[in-house]
Design an enzyme around this catalytic site. Structure first.
Site, PDB file in Angstrom:
ATOM      1  N   SER A 117     -38.662 -42.203 -17.261  1.00  0.00           N
ATOM      2  CA  SER A 117     -38.604 -43.640 -17.549  1.00  0.00           C
ATOM      3  C   SER A 117     -37.427 -44.279 -16.837  1.00  0.00           C
ATOM      4  O   SER A 117     -36.348 -43.701 -16.776  1.00  0.00           O
ATOM      5  CB  SER A 117     -38.427 -43.869 -19.050  1.00  0.00           C
ATOM      6  N   ARG A 136     -37.259 -48.353 -16.903  1.00  0.00           N
ATOM      7  CA  ARG A 136     -37.076 -49.575 -17.697  1.00  0.00           C
ATOM      8  C   ARG A 136     -36.847 -49.308 -19.173  1.00  0.00           C
ATOM      9  O   ARG A 136     -35.966 -49.904 -19.798  1.00  0.00           O
ATOM     10  CB  ARG A 136     -38.316 -50.486 -17.567  1.00  0.00           C
ATOM     11  N   THR A 137     -37.668 -48.436 -19.741  1.00  0.00           N
ATOM     12  CA  THR A 137     -37.568 -48.213 -21.183  1.00  0.00           C
ATOM     13  C   THR A 137     -36.237 -47.557 -21.517  1.00  0.00           C
ATOM     14  O   THR A 137     -35.549 -47.951 -22.465  1.00  0.00           O
ATOM     15  CB  THR A 137     -38.757 -47.350 -21.656  1.00  0.00           C
ATOM     16  N   ARG A 174     -40.602 -41.469 -26.430  1.00  0.00           N
ATOM     17  CA  ARG A 174     -41.686 -41.535 -25.445  1.00  0.00           C
ATOM     18  C   ARG A 174     -42.302 -40.144 -25.388  1.00  0.00           C
ATOM     19  O   ARG A 174     -41.630 -39.175 -25.015  1.00  0.00           O
ATOM     20  CB  ARG A 174     -41.146 -41.946 -24.077  1.00  0.00           C
ATOM     21  N   HIS A 231     -48.272 -48.868 -25.653  1.00  0.00           N
ATOM     22  CA  HIS A 231     -46.906 -49.112 -25.186  1.00  0.00           C
ATOM     23  C   HIS A 231     -46.446 -50.458 -25.763  1.00  0.00           C
ATOM     24  O   HIS A 231     -46.348 -51.460 -25.063  1.00  0.00           O
ATOM     25  CB  HIS A 231     -46.869 -49.128 -23.656  1.00  0.00           C
ATOM     26  N   GLN A 253     -43.671 -52.696 -24.237  1.00  0.00           N
ATOM     27  CA  GLN A 253     -44.082 -53.419 -23.034  1.00  0.00           C
ATOM     28  C   GLN A 253     -44.829 -54.692 -23.417  1.00  0.00           C
ATOM     29  O   GLN A 253     -44.621 -55.755 -22.822  1.00  0.00           O
ATOM     30  CB  GLN A 253     -44.981 -52.523 -22.165  1.00  0.00           C
ATOM     31  N   ASP A 299     -51.791 -52.308 -13.730  1.00  0.00           N
ATOM     32  CA  ASP A 299     -50.854 -51.195 -13.919  1.00  0.00           C
ATOM     33  C   ASP A 299     -51.280 -50.130 -12.921  1.00  0.00           C
ATOM     34  O   ASP A 299     -52.319 -50.252 -12.248  1.00  0.00           O
ATOM     35  CB  ASP A 299     -50.956 -50.701 -15.376  1.00  0.00           C
ATOM     36  N   SER A 303     -51.669 -42.764 -14.513  1.00  0.00           N
ATOM     37  CA  SER A 303     -50.578 -42.761 -15.489  1.00  0.00           C
ATOM     38  C   SER A 303     -49.906 -41.398 -15.548  1.00  0.00           C
ATOM     39  O   SER A 303     -50.472 -40.393 -15.088  1.00  0.00           O
ATOM     40  CB  SER A 303     -51.117 -43.140 -16.876  1.00  0.00           C
ATOM     41  N   CYS A 343     -46.391 -53.860 -15.543  1.00  0.00           N
ATOM     42  CA  CYS A 343     -45.296 -53.267 -16.339  1.00  0.00           C
ATOM     43  C   CYS A 343     -44.308 -52.504 -15.476  1.00  0.00           C
ATOM     44  O   CYS A 343     -43.184 -52.267 -15.902  1.00  0.00           O
ATOM     45  CB  CYS A 343     -45.885 -52.353 -17.399  1.00  0.00           C
ATOM     46  N   ARG A 347     -37.742 -56.576 -20.984  1.00  0.00           N
ATOM     47  CA  ARG A 347     -37.778 -55.358 -21.798  1.00  0.00           C
ATOM     48  C   ARG A 347     -36.493 -55.228 -22.605  1.00  0.00           C
ATOM     49  O   ARG A 347     -36.503 -54.731 -23.722  1.00  0.00           O
ATOM     50  CB  ARG A 347     -37.962 -54.129 -20.891  1.00  0.00           C
TER      51      ARG A 347
END
Ligand code: CP
Ligand code: NVA
Length: 333
Positions: free
Chosen positions: A57, A59-60, A108, A135, A138, A248, A252, A288, A316
């Protein structure tokens, strides 16, 4: 400078919330440790956040860690190779042990059941920082970004904002891409913020979870709401008259082995000016992040008049801070 102005604005929401007696929902319940109602700037002093991440990760992690630290708390990043989860210690045991020592957990993980296992066995709040199914953090940033774009004054608290926030006006939102955690979270949250028409285009073989869809349809059409949720295989149908086009990655985290098949299956789904020619003239692009060029070309992605992705990413931080306020400061038992 833009960033400074935005930061100042956010910091003023926080201090104004604390000073305004009429906005009791923004005050902590009755003092005690972590006083969000006082004049201090460190309402989470002495509080620890465990950040359990079994996937990578940017951003998170950065928003969650800096946001908690901003309030004076101690965020503790626990990647899967730092703690015994990586060696096979069960999530159940991890939740019992970690929650006995910290004030909140932000996690996460892979399958959605994993976050439920953490939540069931934790004695402190557990914040979902992404699962394969949802999420939510987000979606909160996306909602903030929609408000900033459509009715920016709504967030100019308290100068012109009225709480609760007004519903958004009728909007057309198009999703073009995979049926994944991001669209699932948008499906269950966008119908709550106004009469939004959300049209989701995914390829044959890629369908949103039926349970999530049925919740979304119920939310969009229940009560006096006049939103709608529609599904199509045709990106051109989804983007027709759209105010916002959102996508997105097509691959993933955890789906790396399917990459070649996915790139084939998503042919024709790349967001470009041409594919979006039926959208409103001033349509905005959201994502995102992280972004790959296959799902959106550079012309759209880096056009500041089109793309609001970096504002969305910055949001965020403000929105995860709002989650901390809600869980740790307002909702004091
Ligand atoms: N959007 C998002 O969650 O990004 P990260 O994977 O970098 O945290
Ligand atoms: N759908 C992506 C989102 C990353 C923030 C993933 O789950 O990898």
């Amino acid at each position: 400078e833009m960033r400074t102005a935005r930061e100042q604005q956010h910091h003023s929401y926080i201090s104004n919330r604390r000073d305004d007696d009429t906005q009791t929902r923004y005050r902590s319940g009755g003092g005690g440790g972590g006083d969000g109602g006082g004049d201090g700037t460190t309402p989470l002093a002495g509080k620890t956040l465990a950040m359990i991440f079994t996937k990578r990760s940017t951003r998170t992690r950065v928003s969650a860690e800096t946001g908690w630290a901003h309030y004076g708390g101690h965020p503790m990043f626990l990647g899967k190779d730092d703690i015994q989860i990586g060696g096979g210690e069960p999530l159940r045991d991890t939740a019992i042990v970690v929650s006995s020592m910290v004030d909140a957990i932000l996690a996460r993980v892979g399958e959605h059941e994993e976050i439920e296992t953490l939540a069931k066995n934790s004695t402190v709040p557990v914040i979902n920082a992404l699962t394969a199914r949802f999420h939510p953090l987000q979606a909160l940033a996306d909602i903030m970004t929609l408000y900033e774009t459509v009715i920016p004054d709504a967030l100019n608290y308290p100068a012109s904002a009225k709480l609760p926030l007004p519903l958004l006006p009728p909007l057309k939102v198009a999703w073009v891409g995979d049926a994944n955690n991001i669209i699932h979270s948008l499906l269950v949250s966008l119908p709550r913020i106004g009469p939004i028409s959300l049209t989701v285009a995914t390829p044959q073989g890629y369908n949103c979870d039926p349970e999530v869809v049925s919740d979304a349809v119920g939310e969009a059409t229940g009560g006096d709401k006049r939103g709608e949720v529609k599904f199509t295989r045709d990106p051109a149908v989804a983007v027709r008259d759209a105010d916002f086009i959102i996508t997105d990655t097509w691959v993933s985290m955890g789906q790396e082995a399917e990459k070649a098949k996915r790139l084939r299956d998503f042919a024709g789904y790349q967001v470009t000016e041409k594919m979006a020619s039926g959208a409103k003239p001033d349509w905005k692009f959201m994502h995102c992040l992280p972004r790959k060029a296959e799902e959106v070309d550079d012309e759209v992605f880096y056009n500041p008049n089109r793309s609001i992705v970096f504002q969305e990413a910055e949001n965020r931080k403000y929105t995860v801070m709002a989650v901390y306020e809600m869980l740790m400061l307002w909702a004091k038992n």
